[in-house]
Design a protein around this motif. Structure first.
Motif, PDB file in Angstrom:
ATOM      1  N   ILE A 198      -2.240   1.219   0.111  1.00 22.99           N
ATOM      2  CA  ILE A 198      -1.887   1.284  -1.304  1.00 22.99           C
ATOM      3  C   ILE A 198      -2.280   2.674  -1.782  1.00 22.99           C
ATOM      4  O   ILE A 198      -3.416   3.109  -1.594  1.00 22.99           O
ATOM      5  CB  ILE A 198      -2.604   0.195  -2.121  1.00 22.99           C
ATOM      6  CG1 ILE A 198      -2.110  -1.184  -1.667  1.00 22.99           C
ATOM      7  CG2 ILE A 198      -2.380   0.397  -3.618  1.00 22.99           C
ATOM      8  CD1 ILE A 198      -2.835  -2.338  -2.285  1.00 22.99           C
ATOM      9  N   ARG A 201       1.089 -10.370  -1.208  1.00 22.79           N
ATOM     10  CA  ARG A 201       0.780 -10.314   0.222  1.00 22.79           C
ATOM     11  C   ARG A 201      -0.041  -9.057   0.490  1.00 22.79           C
ATOM     12  O   ARG A 201       0.002  -8.110  -0.296  1.00 22.79           O
ATOM     13  CB  ARG A 201       2.053 -10.304   1.062  1.00 22.79           C
ATOM     14  CG  ARG A 201       2.944  -9.111   0.820  1.00 22.79           C
ATOM     15  CD  ARG A 201       4.194  -9.140   1.704  1.00 22.79           C
ATOM     16  NE  ARG A 201       5.211  -8.236   1.235  1.00 22.79           N
ATOM     17  CZ  ARG A 201       5.210  -6.917   1.394  1.00 22.79           C
ATOM     18  NH1 ARG A 201       4.222  -6.335   2.034  1.00 22.79           N
ATOM     19  NH2 ARG A 201       6.183  -6.168   0.928  1.00 22.79           N
ATOM     20  N   PRO A 202      -0.755  -9.035   1.591  1.00 19.73           N
ATOM     21  CA  PRO A 202      -1.478  -7.804   1.930  1.00 19.73           C
ATOM     22  C   PRO A 202      -0.493  -6.725   2.368  1.00 19.73           C
ATOM     23  O   PRO A 202       0.633  -7.014   2.772  1.00 19.73           O
ATOM     24  CB  PRO A 202      -2.384  -8.223   3.089  1.00 19.73           C
ATOM     25  CG  PRO A 202      -1.781  -9.451   3.646  1.00 19.73           C
ATOM     26  CD  PRO A 202      -0.998 -10.107   2.550  1.00 19.73           C
ATOM     27  N   THR A 203      -0.931  -5.493   2.280  1.00 15.93           N
ATOM     28  CA  THR A 203      -0.116  -4.369   2.737  1.00 15.93           C
ATOM     29  C   THR A 203      -1.012  -3.391   3.484  1.00 15.93           C
ATOM     30  O   THR A 203      -2.235  -3.484   3.416  1.00 15.93           O
ATOM     31  CB  THR A 203       0.613  -3.693   1.557  1.00 15.93           C
ATOM     32  OG1 THR A 203       1.567  -2.760   2.067  1.00 15.93           O
ATOM     33  CG2 THR A 203      -0.346  -2.991   0.621  1.00 15.93           C
ATOM     34  N   ASN A 221      -2.682  -5.331  -3.960  1.00 12.22           N
ATOM     35  CA  ASN A 221      -1.222  -5.323  -3.964  1.00 12.22           C
ATOM     36  C   ASN A 221      -0.685  -6.196  -5.098  1.00 12.22           C
ATOM     37  O   ASN A 221       0.290  -5.842  -5.761  1.00 12.22           O
ATOM     38  CB  ASN A 221      -0.698  -5.813  -2.608  1.00 12.22           C
ATOM     39  CG  ASN A 221       0.639  -5.236  -2.242  1.00 12.22           C
ATOM     40  OD1 ASN A 221       1.090  -4.246  -2.802  1.00 12.22           O
ATOM     41  ND2 ASN A 221       1.288  -5.859  -1.271  1.00 12.22           N
ATOM     42  N   SER A 224      -5.849  -0.868   4.692  1.00 10.60           N
ATOM     43  CA  SER A 224      -6.272  -2.130   5.296  1.00 10.60           C
ATOM     44  C   SER A 224      -6.487  -1.926   6.789  1.00 10.60           C
ATOM     45  O   SER A 224      -5.534  -1.655   7.529  1.00 10.60           O
ATOM     46  CB  SER A 224      -5.220  -3.216   5.072  1.00 10.60           C
ATOM     47  OG  SER A 224      -5.526  -4.346   5.879  1.00 10.60           O
ATOM     48  N   ASN A 255      -7.634  -7.223   4.799  1.00 15.83           N
ATOM     49  CA  ASN A 255      -6.353  -7.753   4.320  1.00 15.83           C
ATOM     50  C   ASN A 255      -6.527  -8.533   3.021  1.00 15.83           C
ATOM     51  O   ASN A 255      -5.665  -8.480   2.145  1.00 15.83           O
ATOM     52  CB  ASN A 255      -5.711  -8.660   5.373  1.00 15.83           C
ATOM     53  CG  ASN A 255      -4.801  -7.899   6.312  1.00 15.83           C
ATOM     54  OD1 ASN A 255      -4.535  -6.715   6.126  1.00 15.83           O
ATOM     55  ND2 ASN A 255      -4.319  -8.580   7.337  1.00 15.83           N
ATOM     56  N   TYR A 260      -1.660  -4.200  -8.532  1.00 14.31           N
ATOM     57  CA  TYR A 260      -0.982  -2.940  -8.830  1.00 14.31           C
ATOM     58  C   TYR A 260       0.523  -2.951  -8.575  1.00 14.31           C
ATOM     59  O   TYR A 260       1.250  -2.157  -9.158  1.00 14.31           O
ATOM     60  CB  TYR A 260      -1.607  -1.784  -8.036  1.00 14.31           C
ATOM     61  CG  TYR A 260      -2.980  -1.436  -8.531  1.00 14.31           C
ATOM     62  CD1 TYR A 260      -3.154  -0.761  -9.729  1.00 14.31           C
ATOM     63  CD2 TYR A 260      -4.112  -1.801  -7.807  1.00 14.31           C
ATOM     64  CE1 TYR A 260      -4.418  -0.446 -10.199  1.00 14.31           C
ATOM     65  CE2 TYR A 260      -5.383  -1.485  -8.264  1.00 14.31           C
ATOM     66  CZ  TYR A 260      -5.528  -0.810  -9.461  1.00 14.31           C
ATOM     67  OH  TYR A 260      -6.783  -0.505  -9.924  1.00 14.31           O
ATOM     68  N   ARG A 261       0.980  -3.826  -7.679  1.00 14.36           N
ATOM     69  CA  ARG A 261       2.400  -3.803  -7.319  1.00 14.36           C
ATOM     70  C   ARG A 261       3.087  -5.145  -7.533  1.00 14.36           C
ATOM     71  O   ARG A 261       4.255  -5.293  -7.191  1.00 14.36           O
ATOM     72  CB  ARG A 261       2.544  -3.353  -5.866  1.00 14.36           C
ATOM     73  CG  ARG A 261       2.014  -1.920  -5.675  1.00 14.36           C
ATOM     74  CD  ARG A 261       1.979  -1.465  -4.243  1.00 14.36           C
ATOM     75  NE  ARG A 261       3.285  -1.472  -3.633  1.00 14.36           N
ATOM     76  CZ  ARG A 261       3.486  -1.660  -2.332  1.00 14.36           C
ATOM     77  NH1 ARG A 261       2.493  -1.856  -1.515  1.00 14.36           N
ATOM     78  NH2 ARG A 261       4.700  -1.649  -1.842  1.00 14.36           N
ATOM     79  N   THR A 282       2.904  -7.779  -5.900  1.00  9.98           N
ATOM     80  CA  THR A 282       3.412  -8.264  -4.622  1.00  9.98           C
ATOM     81  C   THR A 282       2.342  -9.144  -3.990  1.00  9.98           C
ATOM     82  O   THR A 282       1.224  -8.689  -3.747  1.00  9.98           O
ATOM     83  CB  THR A 282       3.766  -7.084  -3.690  1.00  9.98           C
ATOM     84  OG1 THR A 282       4.716  -6.250  -4.367  1.00  9.98           O
ATOM     85  CG2 THR A 282       4.361  -7.562  -2.388  1.00  9.98           C
ATOM     86  N   SER A 313      -6.768  -6.021   0.304  1.00  9.89           N
ATOM     87  CA  SER A 313      -5.460  -5.384   0.187  1.00  9.89           C
ATOM     88  C   SER A 313      -4.490  -6.296  -0.560  1.00  9.89           C
ATOM     89  O   SER A 313      -3.712  -5.835  -1.402  1.00  9.89           O
ATOM     90  CB  SER A 313      -4.914  -5.065   1.580  1.00  9.89           C
ATOM     91  OG  SER A 313      -3.576  -4.688   1.521  1.00  9.89           O
ATOM     92  N   HIS A 314      -4.555  -7.576  -0.272  1.00  8.47           N
ATOM     93  CA  HIS A 314      -3.710  -8.565  -0.949  1.00  8.47           C
ATOM     94  C   HIS A 314      -4.005  -8.561  -2.453  1.00  8.47           C
ATOM     95  O   HIS A 314      -3.087  -8.525  -3.281  1.00  8.47           O
ATOM     96  CB  HIS A 314      -3.963  -9.942  -0.335  1.00  8.47           C
ATOM     97  CG  HIS A 314      -3.026 -11.003  -0.791  1.00  8.47           C
ATOM     98  ND1 HIS A 314      -2.891 -12.191  -0.135  1.00  8.47           N
ATOM     99  CD2 HIS A 314      -2.183 -11.082  -1.843  1.00  8.47           C
ATOM    100  CE1 HIS A 314      -2.001 -12.946  -0.756  1.00  8.47           C
ATOM    101  NE2 HIS A 314      -1.564 -12.287  -1.806  1.00  8.47           N
TER     102      HIS A 314
END
Length: 165
Positions: free
Chosen positions: A65, A60-62, A52, A105, A45, A55-56, A58, A48-49
């Protein structure tokens, strides 16, 4: 289909890696993408965070991706040129074979499997297929796109044997 698989976590079992590879090959056959290449990286996570955010934008983790590879140069030739020069056709096919990469993730997969009441294997398979479809141009921004993508996604998972429980 060639899939480069990287486990940054050191926690993904060989069974899950094999399932992911088999499922992506199955999805590639179902969508006519057998001659493509991609990468799958299993992350935490925390990673991933970071991705995120990068690239996005955002914070928070997702769960997954998907980075679709789109060459910056559009190379196209008419069929006559390709017929006269088979080496050119082969080079063009190689140039166009890499479709993108997924970052899955494993932490989110575990959380979501529990939340949705199905197995970790099902969730990992779902995320792999979902990401695969994204890097092949499918999306779910509109109701029509969502219906098309989610129907194909469920069709692939069910045909493979990863049904919702």
């Amino acid at each position: 289909m060639y899939v480069e698989m990287i486990d940054e976590t050191g926690q993904v079992s060989e069974d899950i890696k094999k399932q992911t590879l088999d499922l992506l090959e199955f999805a590639a056959q179902k969508t006519g993408k057998e001659n493509k290449e991609m990468a799958v990286t299993f992350v935490t996570n925390e990673r991933s965070h970071e991705l995120n955010l990068e690239y996005r934008d955002t914070d928070r983790p997702t769960d997954v991706i998907s980075l679709e590879y789109k060459p910056e140069v559009d190379i196209s030739f008419d069929e006559e040129d390709l017929a006269e020069n088979p080496e050119l056709a082969e080079m063009l096919e190689d140039f166009d074979s890499y479709i993108g990469e997924l970052f899955i993730s494993i932490d989110k997969a575990k959380e979501q499997a529990e939340e949705y009441g199905h197995s970790y294997e099902r969730e990992m398979g779902f995320l792999a297929v979902h990401g695969f479809l994204h890097i092949n141009g499918y999306d779910h921004y509109t109701p029509e796109e969502e219906k098309e993508m989610f129907s194909l996604q469920e069709e692939i998972l069910t045909a493979y044997g990863l049904k919702r429980q």
